[in-house]
Write an enzyme that holds these catalytic residues in place. Structure first.
Site, PDB file in Angstrom:
ATOM      1  N   GLY A 125      17.778   2.101  36.015  1.00 10.80           N
ATOM      2  CA  GLY A 125      19.102   1.865  35.645  1.00 10.80           C
ATOM      3  C   GLY A 125      19.323   1.796  34.117  1.00 10.80           C
ATOM      4  CB  THR A 152      22.596  -5.200  32.918  1.00 14.95           C
ATOM      5  OG1 THR A 152      23.824  -5.999  33.736  1.00 14.95           O
ATOM      6  CG2 THR A 152      21.261  -5.985  33.064  1.00 14.95           C
ATOM      7  CB  CYS A 198      25.207  -0.455  34.862  1.00 17.27           C
ATOM      8  SG  CYS A 198      24.711  -2.136  35.514  1.00 17.27           S
TER       9      CYS A 198
END
Length: 248
Positions: free
Chosen positions: A83, A86, A184
């Site tokens: 990913g 965040t 993200c």
């Protein structure tokens, strides 16, 4: 539902050791994860799940792009999960399942199980959520309040057949922390929390036992992955969210 959705995804049959450890520095928790991962891979420790909160911190996964990062120079910890970037902080329940996966390893199915658990938890609060095609995590559909909103994120790594990193569920976190980044790597959607959606304070302590039980049930296949959790939308997202990394 896939053929294996109602079976355990774990290699072992012993109960998962759940450790509720309160608030802990991100780097310290990351070090703990690596200790548990190595112990589990070497058959020297059990499957474990850490449930906790972090002081405010930004973490960047392996696919993070320069434009995702804070423009004001706020420090970011680069990590080995999948990913992109965040935020973690107070009011956000973080879970790190450290589980040896059964063969053949199916990372996508594992992510789907975590999603199913968190969708179930949101439903217990009366918040309708689901999945978005090509993106991981748990989402609220677009409505008159705004675009699709992510309420829970998932980013994992599988090393030597053992999972690490995991999920976060926004309970009563200060959502303005997400304003400094492109969460993200997704710029066409928003973020939200249980408190924001319900209009009342939902502390981590209220959500934690529900998430604990749901994740354990999903890992065992007692809470099976359902095919009807996808949110309807006119077209696929413009920026897919890949949230896992696999290393032998």
């Amino acid at each position: 539902m896939t053929e294996n959705a109602s079976r355990s995804c774990r290699a072992g049959a012993a109960a998962v050791d759940v450790r509720e450890i309160g608030t802990i520095d991100y780097q310290r928790a990351w070090d703990l994860q690596r200790e548990y991962v190595n112990a589990r891979a070497d058959e020297l420790g059990p499957d474990t799940m850490l449930l906790l909160e972090h002081p405010s911190v930004y973490t960047a996964g392996k696919r993070t792009q320069p434009e995702d990062r804070p423009v004001d120079g706020t420090p970011v910890i680069d990590v080995d999960r999948g990913g992109r970037i965040t935020w973690h902080g107070p009011g956000q329940l973080v879970g790190y399942p450290i589980v040896k996966l059964a063969d053949p390893i199916d990372v996508v199915q594992y992510v789907r199980r975590l999603e199913e658990a968190l969708i179930h938890v949101c439903g217990l609060f009366g918040v309708h959520t689901g999945r978005v095609e090509s993106r991981s995590g748990v989402w609220l559909p677009a409505d008159d309040r705004g675009p699709e909103r992510k309420i829970a994120a998932i980013g994992i790594r599988v090393q030597r057949g053992v999972t690490m990193h995991g999920f976060e569920l926004n309970c009563n976190a200060d959502m303005s922390a997400f304003d400094k980044i492109v969460p993200c790597g997704i710029s066409d959607a928003g973020t939200t929390s249980l408190s924001a959606e319900l209009g009342r304070d939902v502390p981590v302590t209220e959500a934690l036992p529900l998430a604990r039980d749901a994740v354990l049930a999903a890992l065992e296949g007692e809470l099976a992955v359902s095919d009807d959790r996808w949110l309807p939308r006119p077209q696929a997202p413009s920026a897919p969210g890949v949230t896992f990394a696999l290393r032998n």
